[in-house]
Enzyme design. Structure first.
Site, PDB file in Angstrom:
ATOM      1  N   ARG A 127       2.678  -9.765   9.537  1.00 38.96           N
ATOM      2  CA  ARG A 127       3.966  -9.523   8.878  1.00 38.96           C
ATOM      3  C   ARG A 127       4.920 -10.691   9.104  1.00 38.96           C
ATOM      4  NH1 ARG A 127       3.775  -4.182  11.392  1.00 38.96           N
ATOM      5  NH2 ARG A 127       2.955  -2.643   9.931  1.00 38.96           N
TER       6      ARG A 127
ATOM      7  N   ARG B 167       0.252 -17.720   0.398  1.00 38.24           N
ATOM      8  CA  ARG B 167       0.792 -16.364   0.558  1.00 38.24           C
ATOM      9  C   ARG B 167      -0.159 -15.311  -0.020  1.00 38.24           C
ATOM     10  NH1 ARG B 167       1.515 -11.780   0.109  1.00 38.24           N
ATOM     11  NH2 ARG B 167       3.451 -10.554   0.249  1.00 38.24           N
TER      12      ARG B 167
ATOM     13  N   LYS C 147      -6.007  -4.545   8.708  1.00 43.60           N
ATOM     14  CA  LYS C 147      -5.979  -3.132   8.327  1.00 43.60           C
ATOM     15  C   LYS C 147      -7.358  -2.494   8.494  1.00 43.60           C
ATOM     16  CE  LYS C 147      -2.070  -3.226   5.119  1.00 43.60           C
ATOM     17  NZ  LYS C 147      -1.606  -2.997   3.720  1.00 43.60           N
TER      18      LYS C 147
ATOM     19  N   ASN D  96       1.559   0.404  -0.207  1.00 46.50           N
ATOM     20  CA  ASN D  96       2.703   1.067   0.427  1.00 46.50           C
ATOM     21  C   ASN D  96       3.933   0.713  -0.406  1.00 46.50           C
ATOM     22  OD1 ASN D  96       4.949   1.773   2.053  1.00 46.50           O
ATOM     23  ND2 ASN D  96       3.704   1.603   3.909  1.00 46.50           N
TER      24      ASN D  96
ATOM     25  N   GLU E 255       6.642  -2.497  -0.327  1.00 44.79           N
ATOM     26  CA  GLU E 255       6.687  -3.436  -1.445  1.00 44.79           C
ATOM     27  C   GLU E 255       8.103  -3.563  -2.009  1.00 44.79           C
ATOM     28  OE1 GLU E 255       3.747  -2.232  -4.272  1.00 44.79           O
ATOM     29  OE2 GLU E 255       2.085  -2.461  -2.859  1.00 44.79           O
TER      30      GLU E 255
ATOM     31  N   THR F 224      -2.059 -10.374  -4.207  1.00 45.70           N
ATOM     32  CA  THR F 224      -2.413 -10.253  -2.790  1.00 45.70           C
ATOM     33  C   THR F 224      -3.317  -9.046  -2.571  1.00 45.70           C
ATOM     34  OG1 THR F 224      -0.318 -11.266  -2.098  1.00 45.70           O
ATOM     35  CG2 THR F 224      -1.513  -9.996  -0.445  1.00 45.70           C
TER      36      THR F 224
ATOM     37  N   GLU G  15      -7.127  -8.655  -1.170  1.00 43.11           N
ATOM     38  CA  GLU G  15      -7.491  -7.708  -0.120  1.00 43.11           C
ATOM     39  C   GLU G  15      -8.693  -6.862  -0.535  1.00 43.11           C
ATOM     40  OE1 GLU G  15      -4.094  -5.435   1.276  1.00 43.11           O
ATOM     41  OE2 GLU G  15      -2.777  -7.142   0.875  1.00 43.11           O
TER      42      GLU G  15
END
Length: 283
Positions: A42, A179, A190, A216, A220, A270, A274
């Protein structure tokens, strides 16, 4: 009992208590094996927001400068591609020799035929699963940046500063790529923290299930608000003498566009990274 001994015992007990508290804090922050934590991920993502906003501000100094993107920019018959492609390819070649792409967090836009690193080898932490390291969405990022994002925040016109324009485009591209591909680390941390939830979806190749696990909405929305505020803060004209900061409502890059960038492209891409990483996680 000797008073000195009592003090030593008190200090030992206090030290043990502090150690337990710190361990509890670390656990609550999502510590996992291998030195990768939710908190560290984070923190990095938040710092990268600064880089992206500043790179957009710097690119916005120049107008569209369309000739920089003309595939026939070079008159040499042997040359191929636009000035931007030339700058990106040549810069990536130099950075490859300097060892940039030995870092698994870096992903080149033109990976074919990159020269090998000439820098002394560095042992980067092995945080990612080898099968997922190859995920690369830079072709999509390239298309989004030039065809969707760039027209939103640069003024029309041509000031002739094509080389500088291309250089700032590269800064934007690399910041966005880093990013978005940081999603590999997000997915890894996760997965390690909630393996029992992710493994069944991975084995079933359930992209939608994985996307739901990764999403989430509250977080966001907070990210979109934060980057918009950063664009407001970083993009003001600072004036001295009257305790005011710039012209009210005037920014170097529209904060709404930065928020839209994250909402429509950065966050969704992103999560695509993932999902693609997780589908390879058990290979």
């Amino acid at each position: 009992m000797d008073s000195c001994l009592v003090m030593v015992l008190i200090l030992v007990c206090w030290t043990c208590l502090i150690s337990k508290v710190e361990m509890a804090k670390a656990k609550s922050k999502g510590n996992v094996a291998g030195g990768l934590t939710l908190e560290s991920v984070r923190d990095s993502l938040i710092r990268q927001e600064d880089t992206i906003v500043f790179s957009l501000i710097e690119r916005a100094r120049f107008p569209a400068n369309a000739p920089a993107y003309d595939p026939s920019y070079f008159s040499d018959p042997g040359a191929c591609g636009s000035l931007v492609e030339f700058v990106v390819k040549q810069t990536e070649a130099i950075q490859a020799k300097a060892g940039r792409y030995e870092n698994p967090e870096e992903n080149p836009f033109f990976p074919d035929n990159l020269p090998p690193s000439q820098a002394p080898p560095h042992k980067f932490p092995r945080l990612l699963h080898p099968a997922g390291m190859s995920v690369n969405l830079n072709k999509i990022i390239w298309d989004v940046y030039f065809n969707k994002l760039l027209p939103l925040f640069v003024a029309p016109g041509d000031d002739g500063n094509y080389a500088s324009t291309a250089a700032h485009d590269l800064e934007c591209l690399q910041a966005l790529s880093r990013r978005i591909h940081y999603g590999k680390l997000v997915a890894e941390v996760k997965f390690r923290g909630e393996r029992k939830d992710y493994e069944p979806a991975i084995r079933a190749r359930g992209k939608r299930t994985l996307m739901n696990l990764l999403t989430n909405k509250k977080v966001e929305e907070a990210v979109k608000r934060r980057v918009a505020k950063k664009a407001m803060t970083f993009g003001q004209e600072v004036k001295l003498g009257n305790d005011t900061v710039g012209s009210k409502g005037k920014f170097k890059v529209d904060p709404d566009i930065v928020s839209r960038l994250y909402g429509e492209w950065v966050i969704p891409l992103t999560k695509d990274v993932e999902v693609e990483y997780l589908l390879r996680r058990l290979d």
